[in-house]
Write a protein that holds these residues in place. Sequence first.
Motif, PDB file in Angstrom:
ATOM      1  N   SER A  90      20.212  30.657  29.461  1.00  0.00           N
ATOM      2  CA  SER A  90      20.179  31.413  28.214  1.00  0.00           C
ATOM      3  C   SER A  90      21.549  31.305  27.564  1.00  0.00           C
ATOM      4  O   SER A  90      22.575  31.119  28.249  1.00  0.00           O
ATOM      5  N   TRP A  91      21.595  31.458  26.243  1.00  0.00           N
ATOM      6  CA  TRP A  91      22.871  31.382  25.540  1.00  0.00           C
ATOM      7  C   TRP A  91      23.785  32.555  25.884  1.00  0.00           C
ATOM      8  O   TRP A  91      24.988  32.487  25.612  1.00  0.00           O
ATOM      9  N   VAL A  92      23.239  33.604  26.486  1.00  0.00           N
ATOM     10  CA  VAL A  92      24.087  34.734  26.892  1.00  0.00           C
ATOM     11  C   VAL A  92      24.758  34.479  28.236  1.00  0.00           C
ATOM     12  O   VAL A  92      25.705  35.182  28.604  1.00  0.00           O
ATOM     13  N   VAL A  93      24.288  33.480  28.988  1.00  0.00           N
ATOM     14  CA  VAL A  93      24.805  33.246  30.341  1.00  0.00           C
ATOM     15  C   VAL A  93      26.207  32.635  30.353  1.00  0.00           C
ATOM     16  O   VAL A  93      27.063  33.074  31.137  1.00  0.00           O
ATOM     17  N   PRO A  94      26.534  31.604  29.541  1.00  0.00           N
ATOM     18  CA  PRO A  94      27.876  31.009  29.609  1.00  0.00           C
ATOM     19  C   PRO A  94      29.022  32.007  29.464  1.00  0.00           C
ATOM     20  O   PRO A  94      29.941  32.005  30.301  1.00  0.00           O
ATOM     21  N   PRO A  95      29.036  32.883  28.439  1.00  0.00           N
ATOM     22  CA  PRO A  95      30.151  33.843  28.380  1.00  0.00           C
ATOM     23  C   PRO A  95      30.158  34.823  29.553  1.00  0.00           C
ATOM     24  O   PRO A  95      31.233  35.212  30.027  1.00  0.00           O
ATOM     25  N   LEU A  96      28.981  35.211  30.032  1.00  0.00           N
ATOM     26  CA  LEU A  96      28.923  36.124  31.172  1.00  0.00           C
ATOM     27  C   LEU A  96      29.515  35.477  32.427  1.00  0.00           C
ATOM     28  O   LEU A  96      30.288  36.095  33.167  1.00  0.00           O
ATOM     29  N   LEU A  97      29.152  34.213  32.665  1.00  0.00           N
ATOM     30  CA  LEU A  97      29.694  33.519  33.835  1.00  0.00           C
ATOM     31  C   LEU A  97      31.174  33.203  33.660  1.00  0.00           C
ATOM     32  O   LEU A  97      31.934  33.177  34.639  1.00  0.00           O
ATOM     33  N   GLY A  98      31.604  32.960  32.430  1.00  0.00           N
ATOM     34  CA  GLY A  98      33.031  32.754  32.191  1.00  0.00           C
ATOM     35  C   GLY A  98      33.835  33.974  32.582  1.00  0.00           C
ATOM     36  O   GLY A  98      34.854  33.875  33.282  1.00  0.00           O
ATOM     37  N   ILE A  99      33.381  35.149  32.174  1.00  0.00           N
ATOM     38  CA  ILE A  99      34.057  36.401  32.554  1.00  0.00           C
ATOM     39  C   ILE A  99      33.960  36.624  34.055  1.00  0.00           C
ATOM     40  O   ILE A  99      34.930  37.044  34.706  1.00  0.00           O
ATOM     41  N   ALA A 100      32.781  36.328  34.627  1.00  0.00           N
ATOM     42  CA  ALA A 100      32.590  36.525  36.059  1.00  0.00           C
ATOM     43  C   ALA A 100      33.550  35.670  36.873  1.00  0.00           C
ATOM     44  O   ALA A 100      34.105  36.124  37.891  1.00  0.00           O
ATOM     45  N   TYR A 101      33.778  34.427  36.457  1.00  0.00           N
ATOM     46  CA  TYR A 101      34.679  33.549  37.205  1.00  0.00           C
ATOM     47  C   TYR A 101      36.125  34.038  37.148  1.00  0.00           C
ATOM     48  O   TYR A 101      36.877  33.866  38.110  1.00  0.00           O
ATOM     49  N   VAL A 102      36.523  34.631  36.035  1.00  0.00           N
ATOM     50  CA  VAL A 102      37.872  35.201  35.949  1.00  0.00           C
ATOM     51  C   VAL A 102      38.014  36.357  36.932  1.00  0.00           C
ATOM     52  O   VAL A 102      39.027  36.488  37.639  1.00  0.00           O
ATOM     53  N   ILE A 103      36.983  37.196  37.005  1.00  0.00           N
ATOM     54  CA  ILE A 103      37.030  38.349  37.916  1.00  0.00           C
ATOM     55  C   ILE A 103      36.944  37.895  39.367  1.00  0.00           C
ATOM     56  O   ILE A 103      37.761  38.307  40.208  1.00  0.00           O
ATOM     57  N   LEU A 104      35.969  37.038  39.672  1.00  0.00           N
ATOM     58  CA  LEU A 104      35.744  36.622  41.053  1.00  0.00           C
ATOM     59  C   LEU A 104      36.785  35.622  41.536  1.00  0.00           C
ATOM     60  O   LEU A 104      37.105  35.578  42.724  1.00  0.00           O
ATOM     61  N   GLY A 105      37.293  34.798  40.615  1.00  0.00           N
ATOM     62  CA  GLY A 105      38.219  33.746  41.010  1.00  0.00           C
ATOM     63  C   GLY A 105      39.659  34.181  41.101  1.00  0.00           C
ATOM     64  O   GLY A 105      40.475  33.499  41.739  1.00  0.00           O
ATOM     65  N   TYR A 106      39.991  35.334  40.501  1.00  0.00           N
ATOM     66  CA  TYR A 106      41.392  35.771  40.570  1.00  0.00           C
ATOM     67  C   TYR A 106      41.536  37.279  40.753  1.00  0.00           C
ATOM     68  O   TYR A 106      42.175  37.741  41.706  1.00  0.00           O
ATOM     69  N   ILE A 107      40.952  38.065  39.857  1.00  0.00           N
ATOM     70  CA  ILE A 107      41.229  39.508  39.852  1.00  0.00           C
ATOM     71  C   ILE A 107      40.792  40.177  41.145  1.00  0.00           C
ATOM     72  O   ILE A 107      41.573  40.916  41.768  1.00  0.00           O
ATOM     73  N   LEU A 108      39.548  39.927  41.581  1.00  0.00           N
ATOM     74  CA  LEU A 108      39.058  40.579  42.790  1.00  0.00           C
ATOM     75  C   LEU A 108      39.802  40.139  44.042  1.00  0.00           C
ATOM     76  O   LEU A 108      40.274  40.994  44.813  1.00  0.00           O
ATOM     77  N   PRO A 109      39.949  38.827  44.304  1.00  0.00           N
ATOM     78  CA  PRO A 109      40.716  38.440  45.500  1.00  0.00           C
ATOM     79  C   PRO A 109      42.174  38.849  45.424  1.00  0.00           C
ATOM     80  O   PRO A 109      42.793  39.162  46.441  1.00  0.00           O
ATOM     81  N   ARG A 110      42.757  38.851  44.222  1.00  0.00           N
ATOM     82  CA  ARG A 110      44.149  39.279  44.083  1.00  0.00           C
ATOM     83  C   ARG A 110      44.289  40.757  44.424  1.00  0.00           C
ATOM     84  O   ARG A 110      45.277  41.186  45.028  1.00  0.00           O
ATOM     85  N   PHE A 111      43.288  41.550  44.050  1.00  0.00           N
ATOM     86  CA  PHE A 111      43.290  42.971  44.388  1.00  0.00           C
ATOM     87  C   PHE A 111      43.316  43.157  45.900  1.00  0.00           C
ATOM     88  O   PHE A 111      44.109  43.945  46.436  1.00  0.00           O
ATOM     89  N   PHE A 112      42.463  42.417  46.617  1.00  0.00           N
ATOM     90  CA  PHE A 112      42.439  42.521  48.072  1.00  0.00           C
ATOM     91  C   PHE A 112      43.717  41.960  48.689  1.00  0.00           C
ATOM     92  O   PHE A 112      44.177  42.441  49.724  1.00  0.00           O
ATOM     93  N   GLU A 113      44.278  40.925  48.065  1.00  0.00           N
ATOM     94  CA  GLU A 113      45.517  40.359  48.605  1.00  0.00           C
ATOM     95  C   GLU A 113      46.677  41.331  48.481  1.00  0.00           C
ATOM     96  O   GLU A 113      47.512  41.436  49.379  1.00  0.00           O
ATOM     97  N   ILE A 114      46.742  42.040  47.355  1.00  0.00           N
ATOM     98  CA  ILE A 114      47.808  43.038  47.181  1.00  0.00           C
ATOM     99  C   ILE A 114      47.720  44.102  48.264  1.00  0.00           C
ATOM    100  O   ILE A 114      48.726  44.511  48.844  1.00  0.00           O
ATOM    101  N   ILE A 115      46.501  44.536  48.554  1.00  0.00           N
ATOM    102  CA  ILE A 115      46.309  45.534  49.614  1.00  0.00           C
ATOM    103  C   ILE A 115      46.735  44.977  50.963  1.00  0.00           C
ATOM    104  O   ILE A 115      47.468  45.623  51.718  1.00  0.00           O
ATOM    105  N   SER A 116      46.295  43.746  51.286  1.00  0.00           N
ATOM    106  CA  SER A 116      46.634  43.157  52.580  1.00  0.00           C
ATOM    107  C   SER A 116      48.122  42.873  52.697  1.00  0.00           C
ATOM    108  O   SER A 116      48.713  43.005  53.777  1.00  0.00           O
ATOM    109  N   ASP A 117      48.761  42.478  51.582  1.00  0.00           N
ATOM    110  CA  ASP A 117      50.195  42.214  51.617  1.00  0.00           C
ATOM    111  C   ASP A 117      50.985  43.498  51.881  1.00  0.00           C
ATOM    112  O   ASP A 117      51.993  43.481  52.589  1.00  0.00           O
ATOM    113  N   ARG A 118      50.541  44.602  51.294  1.00  0.00           N
ATOM    114  CA  ARG A 118      51.230  45.861  51.532  1.00  0.00           C
ATOM    115  C   ARG A 118      51.114  46.285  52.991  1.00  0.00           C
ATOM    116  O   ARG A 118      52.059  46.815  53.577  1.00  0.00           O
TER     117      ARG A 118
END
Length: 299
Positions: free
Chosen positions: A88-116
Motif C-alpha cells: 500500500s502507498w501508506v506502507v513505505p513511510p511507515l516502514l521508513g519510520i520503523a527502520y529509524v526506530i528499530l535500527g537505531y533508537i531502540l537498540p541505542r536505548f538498550f545500549e545506554i542502559i547496558s553501558d551504564r
Amino acid sequence: FVRARHCEILLFPSPPLTAMRIPTKTFLPPTRTAAGLFVTGSTIGPIVDSLHNQCLLQYDTAPISINLPSCEGDESLASSVYPIFCSSWVVPPLLGIAYVILGYILPRFFEIISDRIARNRIRNGNGTLLRKKPKSAEVVNGCRNRAILAVSSTALIIKLSEYLETHDNLLLNSSILNLDTTTKLAIMIAADVLQWIALDQTPVALAAATITAYGGPLSELPFVANGFWHYIPEAANYLPLKSEFFQSGNLSDILATSLLGSDYKNLALSSITGPCYFAVTMDAIALGRYFYSLEEVDE
C-alpha cells in the motif's frame, strides 16, 4: 552503538582489544544515519514485506498490486495467482519510520542502559571500558557485509513464513510433520535465533528484537481498526485484546474503545508476524550500524 562486536564478520580475525571511552551521546540517530535508515526502510522494506503479504492480509487503503505479466488481462488467472508485489502507498513511510526506530533508537536505548550497568562493573585504571577498536575500514566493510547478510536472511525468514502459512504439513523423509500454529511459531523462532547467533550475538540486539516481536504486531492495531488493512480469515488467528484485562467499563476498556473503537476485542492479527518483526529488527540494526559506521569514518 556500532561498536557492539564492531560488525566484524565471524570469518574475519578479531582486532586487538584497546581501551576507549564510551561516547555519551543521545539515543537519537545522526541525520545521515536516520536518512539512510528511512530511505532503506521505505524502499527495500516494502519489497521484503511483500514476500508474505499476499497470504496474510489485504490492503484496503491505497493498495498496490503488481501481477505477473502473463496474468495481465486475464482476470480468472490473476485472481488465482498471488501478485508478485502486494503493498500500500501508506506502507513505505511507515516502514521508513520503523527502520529509524528499530535500527537505531531502540537498540541505542538498550545500549545506554547496558553501558551504564557496565560502567559500574568493569573499569580499567583510567575509568574506561575495554572495547574492540578496529580500523575504520574494517568497521565499514564488516558492517556493510553484515547488513547485506542480515537483509538477505530476513527476506528468507519472511519467505519461510509465507511457506508455513500456505502449507498444513511438511514431508520429512518418510514422515509427515503437521504444521499447526505452535509448530509454525517454533520453526520461525528457531530461524530467528539462528539469524541472531550467526550475525549479531549481542544482548542489545536480542532485547530490541524480542520486544519488537511482541510489540510490532500490536502497533498494527490502529491501522487495522481504521481500515488501512485487515488480515484474511485464514491467517487471522491472534486476538491480542480479547482478554479479561479489558473488562467492560474499566480504564483499559475505555482507553481501548477511544483509540480502536467499540469492536476492538475482535481486531485480529496473525501470530506468525511476531517472529517476522524479530527478523526485520535484526536487519534494521545491521543497517543502522552500517550507516553509523560511515558517520564515524567521516568524523
